[in-house]
Design a protein around this motif. Structure first.
Motif, mmCIF file in Angstrom:
data_model
loop_
_atom_site.group_PDB
_atom_site.id
_atom_site.type_symbol
_atom_site.label_atom_id
_atom_site.label_comp_id
_atom_site.label_asym_id
_atom_site.label_seq_id
_atom_site.Cartn_x
_atom_site.Cartn_y
_atom_site.Cartn_z
ATOM 1 N N ALA A 1 95.214 69.369 120.071
ATOM 2 C CA ALA A 1 95.382 69.506 118.622
ATOM 3 C C ALA A 1 96.390 68.487 118.099
ATOM 4 O O ALA A 1 96.166 67.844 117.055
ATOM 5 N N ALA A 2 97.502 68.323 118.806
ATOM 6 C CA ALA A 2 98.509 67.347 118.381
ATOM 7 C C ALA A 2 97.946 65.936 118.437
ATOM 8 O O ALA A 2 98.184 65.118 117.534
ATOM 9 N N ARG A 3 97.197 65.634 119.477
ATOM 10 C CA ARG A 3 96.609 64.290 119.601
ATOM 11 C C ARG A 3 95.610 64.024 118.477
ATOM 12 O O ARG A 3 95.597 62.935 117.888
ATOM 13 N N THR A 4 94.786 65.011 118.157
ATOM 14 C CA THR A 4 93.811 64.855 117.072
ATOM 15 C C THR A 4 94.521 64.607 115.743
ATOM 16 O O THR A 4 94.116 63.727 114.967
ATOM 17 N N TRP A 5 95.586 65.363 115.489
ATOM 18 C CA TRP A 5 96.285 65.182 114.213
ATOM 19 C C TRP A 5 96.938 63.802 114.137
ATOM 20 O O TRP A 5 96.851 63.130 113.114
ATOM 21 N N ARG A 6 97.596 63.379 115.202
ATOM 22 C CA ARG A 6 98.261 62.075 115.194
ATOM 23 C C ARG A 6 97.283 60.945 114.903
ATOM 24 O O ARG A 6 97.617 59.976 114.212
ATOM 25 N N ARG A 7 96.079 61.074 115.419
ATOM 26 C CA ARG A 7 95.108 59.983 115.324
ATOM 27 C C ARG A 7 94.273 60.018 114.054
ATOM 28 O O ARG A 7 93.556 59.060 113.769
ATOM 29 N N THR A 8 94.346 61.095 113.309
ATOM 30 C CA THR A 8 93.456 61.215 112.144
ATOM 31 C C THR A 8 94.177 61.475 110.827
ATOM 32 O O THR A 8 93.544 61.349 109.774
ATOM 33 N N GLN A 9 95.455 61.830 110.858
ATOM 34 C CA GLN A 9 96.138 62.236 109.635
ATOM 35 C C GLN A 9 97.417 61.438 109.420
ATOM 36 O O GLN A 9 98.081 61.034 110.384
ATOM 37 N N LYS A 10 97.764 61.241 108.156
ATOM 38 C CA LYS A 10 98.970 60.498 107.793
ATOM 39 C C LYS A 10 100.151 61.404 107.474
ATOM 40 O O LYS A 10 101.292 60.936 107.417
ATOM 41 N N TRP A 11 99.880 62.671 107.240
ATOM 42 C CA TRP A 11 100.925 63.569 106.757
ATOM 43 C C TRP A 11 101.233 64.644 107.790
ATOM 44 O O TRP A 11 100.415 64.969 108.662
ATOM 45 N N ARG A 12 102.389 65.241 107.635
ATOM 46 C CA ARG A 12 102.799 66.328 108.522
ATOM 47 C C ARG A 12 101.856 67.515 108.362
ATOM 48 O O ARG A 12 101.529 67.892 107.239
ATOM 49 N N PRO A 13 101.426 68.120 109.456
ATOM 50 C CA PRO A 13 100.498 69.257 109.336
ATOM 51 C C PRO A 13 101.229 70.545 108.991
ATOM 52 O O PRO A 13 102.442 70.666 109.141
ATOM 53 N N SER A 14 100.461 71.498 108.531
ATOM 54 C CA SER A 14 100.973 72.864 108.392
ATOM 55 C C SER A 14 100.660 73.619 109.679
ATOM 56 O O SER A 14 99.803 73.214 110.472
ATOM 57 N N ILE A 15 101.338 74.721 109.892
ATOM 58 C CA ILE A 15 101.072 75.503 111.090
ATOM 59 C C ILE A 15 99.660 76.060 111.075
ATOM 60 O O ILE A 15 99.004 76.170 112.119
ATOM 61 N N ALA A 16 99.147 76.394 109.889
ATOM 62 C CA ALA A 16 97.770 76.900 109.804
ATOM 63 C C ALA A 16 96.779 75.829 110.245
ATOM 64 O O ALA A 16 95.780 76.134 110.920
ATOM 65 N N HIS B 1 106.895 62.389 114.506
ATOM 66 C CA HIS B 1 106.014 61.367 113.928
ATOM 67 C C HIS B 1 105.950 61.477 112.410
ATOM 68 O O HIS B 1 105.516 60.533 111.737
ATOM 69 N N TYR B 2 106.346 62.632 111.880
ATOM 70 C CA TYR B 2 106.283 62.873 110.441
ATOM 71 C C TYR B 2 107.629 63.436 109.976
ATOM 72 O O TYR B 2 107.730 64.615 109.608
ATOM 73 N N PRO B 3 108.681 62.630 110.015
ATOM 74 C CA PRO B 3 110.020 63.145 109.689
ATOM 75 C C PRO B 3 110.097 63.660 108.256
ATOM 76 O O PRO B 3 109.529 63.076 107.334
ATOM 77 N N ALA B 4 110.768 64.783 108.114
ATOM 78 C CA ALA B 4 110.943 65.393 106.789
ATOM 79 C C ALA B 4 112.246 64.900 106.200
ATOM 80 O O ALA B 4 113.323 65.114 106.776
ATOM 81 N N LYS B 5 112.184 64.249 105.075
ATOM 82 C CA LYS B 5 113.375 63.705 104.429
ATOM 83 C C LYS B 5 114.279 64.836 103.953
ATOM 84 O O LYS B 5 113.824 65.814 103.375
ATOM 85 N N GLY B 6 115.558 64.668 104.206
ATOM 86 C CA GLY B 6 116.525 65.639 103.725
ATOM 87 C C GLY B 6 116.630 66.901 104.549
ATOM 88 O O GLY B 6 117.334 67.830 104.158
ATOM 89 N N THR B 7 115.935 66.967 105.681
ATOM 90 C CA THR B 7 115.994 68.149 106.541
ATOM 91 C C THR B 7 116.976 67.908 107.675
ATOM 92 O O THR B 7 116.843 66.937 108.423
ATOM 93 N N ALA B 8 117.954 68.766 107.800
ATOM 94 C CA ALA B 8 118.962 68.627 108.847
ATOM 95 C C ALA B 8 118.323 68.834 110.219
ATOM 96 O O ALA B 8 117.356 69.590 110.354
ATOM 97 N N PRO B 9 118.851 68.165 111.246
ATOM 98 C CA PRO B 9 118.299 68.334 112.607
ATOM 99 C C PRO B 9 118.279 69.793 113.047
ATOM 100 O O PRO B 9 117.343 70.216 113.743
ATOM 101 N N GLU B 10 119.296 70.546 112.650
ATOM 102 C CA GLU B 10 119.328 71.958 113.060
ATOM 103 C C GLU B 10 118.166 72.731 112.445
ATOM 104 O O GLU B 10 117.544 73.584 113.100
ATOM 105 N N VAL B 11 117.874 72.427 111.180
ATOM 106 C CA VAL B 11 116.749 73.091 110.511
ATOM 107 C C VAL B 11 115.433 72.654 111.136
ATOM 108 O O VAL B 11 114.530 73.482 111.350
ATOM 109 N N GLU B 12 115.310 71.369 111.444
ATOM 110 C CA GLU B 12 114.090 70.879 112.077
ATOM 111 C C GLU B 12 113.856 71.562 113.413
ATOM 112 O O GLU B 12 112.717 71.898 113.771
ATOM 113 N N HIS B 13 114.918 71.798 114.149
ATOM 114 C CA HIS B 13 114.783 72.492 115.431
ATOM 115 C C HIS B 13 114.316 73.929 115.227
ATOM 116 O O HIS B 13 113.471 74.435 115.979
ATOM 117 N N LEU B 14 114.836 74.593 114.202
ATOM 118 C CA LEU B 14 114.394 75.960 113.912
ATOM 119 C C LEU B 14 112.929 75.992 113.489
ATOM 120 O O LEU B 14 112.187 76.914 113.857
#
Length: 211
Positions: free
Chosen positions: A137-152, A104-117
């Motif tokens: 947690a994933a549902r809450t983030w999708r519904r309330t935030q526009k940006w990719r979350p951090s693991i923290a 839902h929050y694709p990272a520009k310039g990140t290769a699929p292999e890196v995204e999988h890692l």
């Protein structure tokens, strides 16, 4: 050793509000455990981290006079709680959930292999949480935030999602320890004791976040 009568599994609806889940779990416990939980003493104090105030920690202690049989009840309830409701999600479920969230929050310039890692790292870092808490947690983030979350941020949402269940587990663990310390002759049950130790280590870092 006293054998306790069988009873239905603990009720749980992960879609219910936190206070309803807490009440449902408490009401399903044997009356002696409910009485001990009501009589316990709670001490709350602020917690401070590198960025200042970081929530409130809770210390709960069982009342005096916990018997060996009551401790055995607490161990069995704790075993049920940690073995089902709070059981860690499977690696496959975690990886699928993380990959779906990151898509839902694709990272520009990140290769699929890196995204999988990256997703594998996230799945490892969320590995102690139950599947329903990660999903929430994933549902809450999708519904309330526009940006990719951090693991923290995701870990904080997972902790918040299952805070009532962790609180109950810590209190049951305290009851079990109090009864064992009283020397009433009830031995430790291997599986339950192992899960209790895991839950104590895991839940010790949980914080009830405020604000």
């Amino acid at each position: 050793m006293t054998h306790l009568p069988s009873r239905p599994p603990l009720p749980f609806d992960p879609t219910a509000p936190a206070h309803e889940r807490r009440l449902a779990l408490a009401s399903a416990l044997p009356v002696p455990l409910r009485d001990i939980l009501a009589a316990g003493q709670v001490e709350r104090r602020p917690r401070f981290g590198d960025r200042g105030f970081d929530g409130v920690t809770e210390d709960w202690s069982a009342p005096d006079g916990v018997t060996g049989q009551q401790a055995q009840m607490a161990r069995r309830a704790l075993d049920e709680l940690t073995g089902s409701i709070l059981a860690p999600a499977s690696p496959d479920h975690l990886l699928a959930r993380v990959l779906a969230l990151l898509s839902h929050y694709p990272a520009k310039g990140t290769a699929p292999e890196v995204e999988h890692l990256v997703a594998l790292d996230w799945a490892e870092d969320l590995g102690e949480f139950p599947a329903w808490a990660v999903d929430a947690a994933a549902r809450t983030w999708r519904r309330t935030q526009k940006w990719r979350p951090s693991i923290a941020e995701m870990r904080a949402l997972c902790e918040e999602a299952c805070a009532p269940e962790w609180t109950l587990a810590r209190r049951l663990s305290s009851i079990a320890a109090a009864g064992s310390a009283s020397g009433n002759g009830v031995g430790e049950e291997g599986t339950g004791h192992g899960r209790a130790g895991r839950l104590r280590a895991l839940a010790g870092g949980a914080v009830r976040r405020m604000g």
